[in-house]
Design a protein around this motif. Structure first.
Motif, mmCIF file in Angstrom:
data_model
loop_
_atom_site.group_PDB
_atom_site.id
_atom_site.type_symbol
_atom_site.label_atom_id
_atom_site.label_comp_id
_atom_site.label_asym_id
_atom_site.label_seq_id
_atom_site.Cartn_x
_atom_site.Cartn_y
_atom_site.Cartn_z
ATOM 1 N N ARG A 147 10.848 10.440 4.943
ATOM 2 C CA ARG A 147 11.568 9.118 4.631
ATOM 3 C C ARG A 147 11.182 8.900 5.852
ATOM 4 N N CYS A 148 11.766 10.059 7.463
ATOM 5 C CA CYS A 148 11.906 9.382 8.565
ATOM 6 C C CYS A 148 10.908 10.021 9.590
ATOM 7 N N GLY A 149 10.592 9.284 10.353
ATOM 8 C CA GLY A 149 9.336 10.367 11.718
ATOM 9 C C GLY A 149 8.733 9.500 11.383
ATOM 10 N N ASP A 150 7.869 9.977 12.578
ATOM 11 C CA ASP A 150 6.256 9.084 13.273
ATOM 12 C C ASP A 150 5.141 9.411 12.386
ATOM 13 N N PHE A 151 4.952 10.033 11.109
ATOM 14 C CA PHE A 151 3.748 10.507 10.430
ATOM 15 C C PHE A 151 4.603 11.026 9.002
ATOM 16 N N TYR A 152 2.905 10.946 8.276
ATOM 17 C CA TYR A 152 3.067 11.170 6.906
ATOM 18 C C TYR A 152 1.966 12.450 6.983
ATOM 19 N N LEU A 153 2.293 13.184 5.030
ATOM 20 C CA LEU A 153 2.008 14.401 6.086
ATOM 21 C C LEU A 153 0.260 13.767 4.744
ATOM 22 N N GLY A 154 -0.795 14.330 5.569
ATOM 23 C CA GLY A 154 -1.735 14.539 4.629
ATOM 24 C C GLY A 154 -2.174 15.995 3.834
ATOM 25 N N ILE A 155 -2.506 16.092 2.307
ATOM 26 C CA ILE A 155 -2.601 17.477 2.004
ATOM 27 C C ILE A 155 -4.214 17.255 0.808
ATOM 28 N N THR A 156 -4.961 18.230 1.182
ATOM 29 C CA THR A 156 -6.471 18.019 1.283
ATOM 30 C C THR A 156 -6.043 19.839 -0.238
ATOM 31 N N GLN A 207 19.670 -13.626 5.863
ATOM 32 C CA GLN A 207 19.929 -14.665 5.085
ATOM 33 C C GLN A 207 20.618 -15.175 4.641
ATOM 34 N N MET A 208 21.488 -14.277 4.499
ATOM 35 C CA MET A 208 22.853 -14.675 3.110
ATOM 36 C C MET A 208 24.391 -13.702 4.070
ATOM 37 N N SER A 209 25.542 -14.399 4.971
ATOM 38 C CA SER A 209 26.193 -14.331 5.657
ATOM 39 C C SER A 209 27.150 -12.851 4.238
ATOM 40 N N GLY A 210 28.013 -12.058 4.893
ATOM 41 C CA GLY A 210 28.492 -11.293 3.689
ATOM 42 C C GLY A 210 29.170 -10.018 4.520
ATOM 43 N N ILE A 211 29.447 -9.247 3.729
ATOM 44 C CA ILE A 211 29.273 -7.672 4.309
ATOM 45 C C ILE A 211 28.283 -6.438 3.481
ATOM 46 N N TYR A 212 27.523 -5.688 4.748
ATOM 47 C CA TYR A 212 26.599 -5.619 4.726
ATOM 48 C C TYR A 212 27.348 -3.614 5.243
ATOM 49 N N VAL A 213 26.459 -2.151 5.135
ATOM 50 C CA VAL A 213 26.671 -1.083 5.135
ATOM 51 C C VAL A 213 25.109 -0.498 5.682
ATOM 52 N N PRO A 214 24.999 0.299 6.617
ATOM 53 C CA PRO A 214 23.931 0.909 7.137
ATOM 54 C C PRO A 214 23.229 1.676 6.038
ATOM 55 N N VAL A 215 22.207 1.139 6.078
ATOM 56 C CA VAL A 215 21.226 2.684 5.786
ATOM 57 C C VAL A 215 20.639 3.239 6.828
ATOM 58 N N PHE A 216 20.500 4.497 6.914
ATOM 59 C CA PHE A 216 20.213 5.200 7.239
ATOM 60 C C PHE A 216 18.457 6.266 7.876
ATOM 61 N N THR A 256 28.720 4.866 23.373
ATOM 62 C CA THR A 256 28.583 4.988 22.452
ATOM 63 C C THR A 256 26.400 4.623 22.201
ATOM 64 N N GLU A 257 26.113 4.870 21.325
ATOM 65 C CA GLU A 257 24.409 4.425 21.348
ATOM 66 C C GLU A 257 23.969 3.581 20.035
ATOM 67 N N TYR A 258 22.868 2.988 20.044
ATOM 68 C CA TYR A 258 22.607 2.483 18.949
ATOM 69 C C TYR A 258 21.362 2.554 18.470
ATOM 70 N N GLU A 259 21.244 2.517 17.058
ATOM 71 C CA GLU A 259 20.841 3.294 16.194
ATOM 72 C C GLU A 259 20.094 2.095 15.507
ATOM 73 N N PRO A 260 18.460 1.858 15.346
ATOM 74 C CA PRO A 260 18.132 1.249 14.485
ATOM 75 C C PRO A 260 18.406 1.245 12.990
ATOM 76 N N VAL A 261 18.705 0.775 11.827
ATOM 77 C CA VAL A 261 18.799 0.935 10.838
ATOM 78 C C VAL A 261 18.571 -0.547 9.717
ATOM 79 N N TYR A 262 18.749 0.150 8.663
ATOM 80 C CA TYR A 262 18.950 -0.922 7.110
ATOM 81 C C TYR A 262 19.973 -1.139 7.162
ATOM 82 N N TRP A 263 19.787 -2.726 6.362
ATOM 83 C CA TRP A 263 20.805 -2.775 6.013
ATOM 84 C C TRP A 263 20.772 -3.559 4.220
ATOM 85 N N GLN A 264 22.575 -3.085 3.716
ATOM 86 C CA GLN A 264 22.488 -3.374 2.690
ATOM 87 C C GLN A 264 23.596 -4.009 2.179
#
Length: 271
Positions: A147-156, A207-216, A256-264
């Motif tokens: 879900r997060c991180g700058d890598f994925y797992l390769g499994i052999t 693209q559409m005005s409205g109310i959104y919540v952050p998805v981390f 106060t810091e600012y975190e990049p997130v997704y918006w729903q």
């Protein structure tokens, strides 16, 4: 052959895995995968494994429920940003004697692996000795996105196989390798699509005005947000403007810091 060599061969041939050993090995694999994924610290391995040799970039382990001939090695690079200064790179299991009684399906279940298209799994692929032309083992490879991180797992996962029948129906587990692999831009898009679908993210145009919540992307870092009131999680967004980062108070810095997130999208604005 010396007596010592003969004794070694007798012990090796007589060694048998028990069901209890197999269960503990599966538990160990789950733990190691969590360590490689970053959800458990490297120090957690010490509860299950004994560090035999620690070098500058690898640690070899043993355990009471493993044979003394197996090789279990964490390869890492020193990094002060990580707990104990260790950033995991790969974990290598070599079972000796080969582990019987654990199927590929069981390993897939224990490690949370799947054969969906985005995992690009290659199952039961035969390997050959180029000199003799004989089959040597059966290999299955997977990529596991996190879900997060700058890598994925390769499994052999590699099983012993002397014939195409054993390639198709492997029974003797030889090795498992779990690697951290940096996310390329294309792999990152695949990962984000898996976990966040088509949600817009910080920097995208609304693209559409409205109310959104952050998805981390990093749920653990912002677990406290879920305990806050729903109102405090809602933000009004206007069409044509970019989605903003999530503002939060860092108690360590006092700023106060600012975190990049997704918006729903939740609903249209009442105004």
């Amino acid at each position: 052959m010396t007596e010592h060599e003969a004794q070694f061969r007798r012990e090796y041939a007589a060694f048998q895995y028990t069901d209890e050993m197999r269960a503990k090995i599966l538990d160990m694999l789950r733990l190691v995968e969590n360590v490689m994924a970053g959800t458990r610290p490297v120090a957690a391995l010490e509860n299950e494994l004994n560090a035999r040799i620690k070098g500058e970039d690898e640690i070899s382990y043993g355990a009471d429920f493993l044979s003394k001939w197996g090789e279990f090695t964490l390869r890492y690079k020193p990094n002060t940003a990580y707990p104990h200064g260790i950033e995991p790179k790969s974990f290598y299991f070599q079972f000796g004697p080969y582990l019987n009684g654990v199927s590929l399906t069981q390993l897939e279940s224990a490690l949370g692996l799947n054969r969906e298209p985005e995992s690009e799994a290659v199952i039961n692929w035969p390997n050959f000795n180029m000199h003799t032309g004989k089959t040597t083992d059966s290999t299955s490879t997977y990529q596991k996105f996190l879900r997060c991180g700058d890598f994925y797992l390769g499994i052999t996962i590699s099983y012993n196989a002397d014939s195409m029948e054993e390639v198709a129906h492997p029974t003797l587990l030889k090795t498992i390798i779990i690697d951290r692999i940096p996310l390329s831009s294309e792999r990152r898009k695949t990962r984000d699509k898996l976990f966040f679908g088509d949600l817009p993210k910080t920097g995208d145009t609304c693209q559409m005005s409205g109310i959104y919540v952050p998805v981390f992307p990093n749920e653990e870092k912002f677990a406290w947000v879920k305990q806050a009131t729903w109102k405090n999680q809602e933000y009004g967004m206007a069409a044509g403007y970019p989605f903003q980062s999530f503002p939060w108070h860092n108690p360590k810095t006092g700023h106060t810091e600012y975190e990049p997130v997704y918006w729903q999208f939740v609903r249209k604005s009442a105004v």
